[in-house]
Design an enzyme around this catalytic site. Structure first.
Site, PDB file in Angstrom:
ATOM      1  N   ASP A  48       1.907  -1.145  11.855  1.00 25.88           N
ATOM      2  CA  ASP A  48       0.570  -1.609  11.444  1.00 25.88           C
ATOM      3  C   ASP A  48       0.303  -3.059  11.854  1.00 25.88           C
ATOM      4  OD1 ASP A  48       0.017   0.834  10.283  1.00 25.88           O
ATOM      5  OD2 ASP A  48       0.868   0.254   8.351  1.00 25.88           O
ATOM      6  N   GLY A  66      -5.311   7.758   5.374  1.00 25.02           N
ATOM      7  CA  GLY A  66      -4.439   8.767   5.988  1.00 25.02           C
ATOM      8  C   GLY A  66      -3.223   9.030   5.126  1.00 25.02           C
ATOM      9  N   SER A  90       7.021   9.184  12.102  1.00 33.46           N
ATOM     10  CA  SER A  90       5.957   9.028  11.108  1.00 33.46           C
ATOM     11  C   SER A  90       6.500   9.163   9.686  1.00 33.46           C
ATOM     12  CB  SER A  90       4.853  10.071  11.334  1.00 33.46           C
ATOM     13  OG  SER A  90       4.002  10.094  10.201  1.00 33.46           O
ATOM     14  N   LYS A 142      -4.517   5.593  14.745  1.00 35.83           N
ATOM     15  CA  LYS A 142      -4.571   4.927  13.440  1.00 35.83           C
ATOM     16  C   LYS A 142      -6.016   4.948  12.941  1.00 35.83           C
ATOM     17  CE  LYS A 142      -0.280   4.138  12.899  1.00 35.83           C
ATOM     18  NZ  LYS A 142       0.424   4.860  11.839  1.00 35.83           N
ATOM     19  N   ARG A 158      -7.433  -3.441   9.612  1.00 34.44           N
ATOM     20  CA  ARG A 158      -6.496  -4.374  10.261  1.00 34.44           C
ATOM     21  C   ARG A 158      -7.108  -5.026  11.504  1.00 34.44           C
ATOM     22  NH1 ARG A 158      -2.410  -3.668   6.773  1.00 34.44           N
ATOM     23  NH2 ARG A 158      -1.877  -1.530   6.236  1.00 34.44           N
ATOM     24  N   LYS A 173       0.832  -1.203   0.000  1.00 34.10           N
ATOM     25  CA  LYS A 173       0.000   0.000   0.000  1.00 34.10           C
ATOM     26  C   LYS A 173       0.872   1.260   0.000  1.00 34.10           C
ATOM     27  CE  LYS A 173      -3.005   0.614   3.549  1.00 34.10           C
ATOM     28  NZ  LYS A 173      -2.876   1.925   4.196  1.00 34.10           N
ATOM     29  N   SER A 174       1.859   1.301   0.881  1.00 35.59           N
ATOM     30  CA  SER A 174       2.715   2.496   0.962  1.00 35.59           C
ATOM     31  C   SER A 174       3.420   2.746  -0.371  1.00 35.59           C
ATOM     32  CB  SER A 174       3.782   2.306   2.046  1.00 35.59           C
ATOM     33  OG  SER A 174       3.188   2.215   3.293  1.00 35.59           O
ATOM     34  N   GLN A 221       4.687   9.126   7.172  1.00 37.54           N
ATOM     35  CA  GLN A 221       3.772   9.980   6.414  1.00 37.54           C
ATOM     36  C   GLN A 221       4.189  11.438   6.527  1.00 37.54           C
ATOM     37  OE1 GLN A 221      -0.160   9.060   7.805  1.00 37.54           O
ATOM     38  NE2 GLN A 221      -0.172   7.054   6.823  1.00 37.54           N
TER      39      GLN A 221
HETATM   40  C1  S3P Z   1       2.506   4.770   6.187  1.00 37.58           C
HETATM   41  C2  S3P Z   1       3.083   5.108   7.393  1.00 37.58           C
HETATM   42  C3  S3P Z   1       2.559   4.671   8.682  1.00 37.58           C
HETATM   43  C4  S3P Z   1       1.584   3.501   8.527  1.00 37.58           C
HETATM   44  C5  S3P Z   1       0.603   3.703   7.408  1.00 37.58           C
HETATM   45  C6  S3P Z   1       1.335   3.879   6.096  1.00 37.58           C
HETATM   46  C7  S3P Z   1       3.110   5.303   4.957  1.00 37.58           C
HETATM   47  O1  S3P Z   1       1.842   5.741   9.257  1.00 37.58           O
HETATM   48  O2  S3P Z   1       0.882   3.298   9.733  1.00 37.58           O
HETATM   49  O3  S3P Z   1      -0.246   2.574   7.306  1.00 37.58           O
HETATM   50  O4  S3P Z   1       2.771   4.802   3.862  1.00 37.58           O
HETATM   51  O5  S3P Z   1       3.927   6.216   5.046  1.00 37.58           O
HETATM   52  P1  S3P Z   1       2.582   6.876  10.153  1.00 37.58           P
HETATM   53  O6  S3P Z   1       3.447   7.657   9.272  1.00 37.58           O
HETATM   54  O7  S3P Z   1       1.460   7.696  10.715  1.00 37.58           O
HETATM   55  O8  S3P Z   1       3.315   6.100  11.198  1.00 37.58           O
END
Ligand code: S3P
Length: 689
Positions: A351, A123, A196, A378, A426, A51-52, A198
């Site tokens: 996750d 998110g 994070s 989350k 999840r 996914k990321s 993200q």
């Molecule tokens: C992600 C980072 C993580 C993870 C999310 C995907 C990403 O979140 O929990 O499912 O793709 O960068 P955080 O950056 O809030 O830890």
């Protein structure tokens, strides 16, 4: 009696109730599922793309001039939301049979969206896009579902405001929010207050179109897919370990990258593989191979932890793919013991705590997991959801601050619980795994969120040996309901709602013809060639019916052409009839259900609406998908299809003699549903409990 099915790949024999339920009702609002204890899990499977990496593949390829072909992209709702938002921002994106193609608009090349960007449950889409849009002078509006609207965005807003964005949000920095970017963005050096990926990625993506050097300092390392992919595209990113041990990641904005065509392969998602890995460890007699999984060391904290617990997990065939380390993972049933997981490991398995909690619940002895503060924010408050779920399954679990304590039962937890999944994919998948190993089945209130990250989860698990099924049985007898009508009359929406409400199976028979059209178009064949169309009809597989490409307009046109061949209709007829005989009852929508496919249906509806209403609906639907078409061409297309449908020799579109006519022109979908339901209830009143 209908004659025996000869259509092997779609024969009713191949369709267990679970697969039938899992495929057609994909956009259901809520989907109660039950997972029962299973004997063994065996087989070799591939789980969907990471996914990321999928989000980043779309966003980053939009930033470089040239065409990027992406293979293995996760087609889960979260990633589809990223694709749709990018389309709204002017990036041409097409999906092919096994690939996605992004036409890069270049750094600085995005344009204002005419609509609100609806990020659904995602998110990552929201935060990364907020970063990407910070160096653009226009305003973008973001919203999302109830879960996303409750998540904190201030963590990204703060650094992005330092770079020049103006952000107006609901209190607490939550969605919906408006972000106006800056034409003169400033590079920043930002030390992450929370680990994070993200937030890091949002800043780096903003840095792409910001003159000067943007730096993110990470006291704790987080997943580095953004950095890896930028480098894979030839964009320079520097990494330096600072004297205090933190990592500084920097990039110069607006680097010159030559225009060219590129390719990217997205490996399978270790966070999705995690559910299969834990299930295979816990279910007796299991041996499962999961191929092509991303084992980036910043993502494999769960596997490290499981190895410490005594798991049999082997990596084979290790290789580099598009800048990421990939391997096949073989897992065998193992006796697990409790474990203590240090806080430093949290970012590499953030996750995976819900599924680790299930492993810990079955292990011998206590497990302790430190540093779980981030789990509170989350898709749900996962710490609370884990404790609530485990407790309901008869396992002692509690939190003290950011630490989770679980008392392993050394075997099978009691189970027999009903779990609230809180719109969290999840949590949903973890407790379905719990049901596979508990003494009594575990039910979850809603499995629909699973589609955000792992479409096909139920089907894949069941293929290995799990017993996951829909429980949505209401008070209705098993009815066969036929719904016919022209394109955009509202018949599909009605049929889906009815199936959900009645707890019966649903088949959009148009998707069969669309699948045939899709096969032909993607094989570069002419849909009007009878021979090819018949061959394509014979080759379609149940999985084709949930392919998102079926909704494309050109596929719709091809479907209309192939559906006029009697030979093609004949190939697909037996499958539809077998489907209608399902013990849970069935709702079928199409154009000849009441007349040809199920002339003995319990009740038949013919749904229509005037041409203008239908064209308006279809036009809005296309715009909602970010596809720009002029109204008149939608109108012409519908007229052409009506003409073809009504004059064709094989099964022309006409109401069955005993069909009830429903004109939906002046009704919204809810009203149509209520009206039809009241007719059904009146007719079958004596059968209702
Ligand atoms: C992600 C980072 C993580 C993870 C999310 C995907 C990403 O979140 O929990 O499912 O793709 O960068 P955080 O950056 O809030 O830890």
């Amino acid at each position: 009696m209908y004659k025996k099915n000869h259509f092997k790949s779609l024969s009713a024999k191949n369709l267990t109730p679970q697969t039938v339920v899992a495929v057609p009702v994909s956009n259901s609002k809520t989907k109660e599922l039950v997972s029962a204890p299973c004997m063994r899990l065996q087989g070799s499977v591939t789980v969907p793309g990471d996914k990321s990496i999928s989000h980043r593949a779309l966003m980053i390829s939009s930033q470089f001039i040239g065409k990027t072909v992406i293979y293995g992209l996760l087609e889960g709702e979260d990633v589809l939301n990223t694709a749709s938002a990018l389309r709204h921002l002017g990036v041409p994106i097409e999906s092919g049979m096994d690939k996605w193609v992004v036409q890069g608009v270049g750094i600085g090349g995005l344009s204002e969206s005419a609509d609100v960007l609806d990020m659904g449950n995602s998110g990552t889409s929201t935060r990364l896009l907020m970063g990407l849009l910070t160096p653009y002078e226009f305003t973008s509006y973001f919203t999302g579902d109830e879960s996303l609207r409750s998540r904190p965005m201030a963590r990204v807003s703060k650094p992005l405001e330092e770079m020049g964005a103006k952000i107006i949000s609901r209190s607490g920095g939550k969605l919906p929010l408006a972000l106006t970017g800056s034409a003169t963005p400033l590079p920043i050096t930002y030390r992450l207050p929370v680990a994070s990926a993200q937030v890091k990625s949002a800043i780096l993506l903003a840095g792409l179109n910001t003159p000067g050097r943007t730096t993110v300092i990470e006291p704790e390392e987080t997943r580095d897919h953004t950095e890896r992919m930028l480098q894979f595209f030839g964009y320079k990113v520097a990494r330096e370990t600072l004297p205090d041990g933190a990592l500084a990641i920097s990039l110069e904005g607006r680097q010159e990258i030559a225009a060219k065509d590129r390719e990217i392969q997205v490996p399978a998602d270790p966070s999705s593989a995690a559910f299969l890995v834990v299930a295979a460890l816990l279910v007796p007699d299991s041996d499962v191979l999961i191929t092509n999984v991303c084992i980036n060391p910043l993502r494999t904290g769960l596997f490290t932890t499981l190895l410490e617990m005594g798991a049999s997990i082997d990596y084979t065939n290790k290789r580099m793919v598009a800048g990421e380390v990939v391997a096949d993972i073989r897992v065998k049933t193992s006796k697990l013991k409790g474990v203590t997981v240090p806080a430093e490991r949290a970012p590499s398995m953030i996750d995976e705590y819900p599924i680790l909690a299930v492993a810990a619940a079955c292990a011998s002895g206590p497990s302790i997991m430190h540093g779980l503060k981030e789990l509170r924010v989350k898709e749900s408050d996962r710490l609370a959801a884990i404790i609530e779920g485990l407790t309901a399954c008869g396992v002692n679990a509690r939190a003290d601050g950011d630490t989770l304590y679980i008392e392993g039962v050394n075997g099978n937890p009691a189970g027999g619980a009903f779990i609230k999944t809180r719109l969290d994919h999840r949590i949903a998948m973890s407790f379905l795994v719990m049901g596979m190993v508990a003494q009594k089945p575990v039910k979850i209130d809603d499995g629909s969120a699973i589609n955000t990250s792992f479409p096909g989860f139920t089907r894949l698990m069941n293929k290995l040996g799990a017993k996951i099924a829909s429980t949505d049985r209401k008070k209705y007898p098993p009815l066969v309901i036929a719904i016919d009508g022209p394109a955009a009359s509202g018949k599909g929406t009605l049929a889906r709602r009815l199936a959900e409400h009645l707890g019966s199976n649903y088949l959009d028979t148009g998707s069969l013809y669309r699948a045939v059209g899709m096969k032909l178009i993607y094989a570069d064949k002419d849909p009007s060639n009878l021979q090819d169309a018949v061959e394509a009809a014979k080759s379609i597989d149940i999985e084709d019916l949930s392919n998102p490409r079926l909704r494309q307009e050109r596929i719709g046109r091809a479907a209309s052409i192939v559906s006029s061949f009697p030979e093609v209709r004949q190939v697909l007829l037996d499958f539809q009839r077998d489907f209608s005989r399902h013990p849970q009852g069935a709702v079928l929508d199409g154009r000849d259900i009441g007349t040809v496919v199920c002339p003995e249906a319990d009740i038949k509806f013919f749904v229509t609406a005037n041409m203008d209403t239908r064209a308006n609906r279809r036009h809005r639907e296309l715009q909602g998908q970010g596809i720009e078409v002029v109204f008149d061409s939608v109108l012409d297309d519908l007229k052409e299809r009506d003409e073809r449908d009504s004059v064709r020799k094989a099964a022309p579109l006409i109401p069955a003699r005993d069909a009830i006519l429903i004109d939906t022109s002046d009704m919204d979908a809810k009203t149509v549903f209520r009206k039809v339901l009241s007719i059904i209830e009146a007719r079958f009143a004596e059968n209702l409990a």
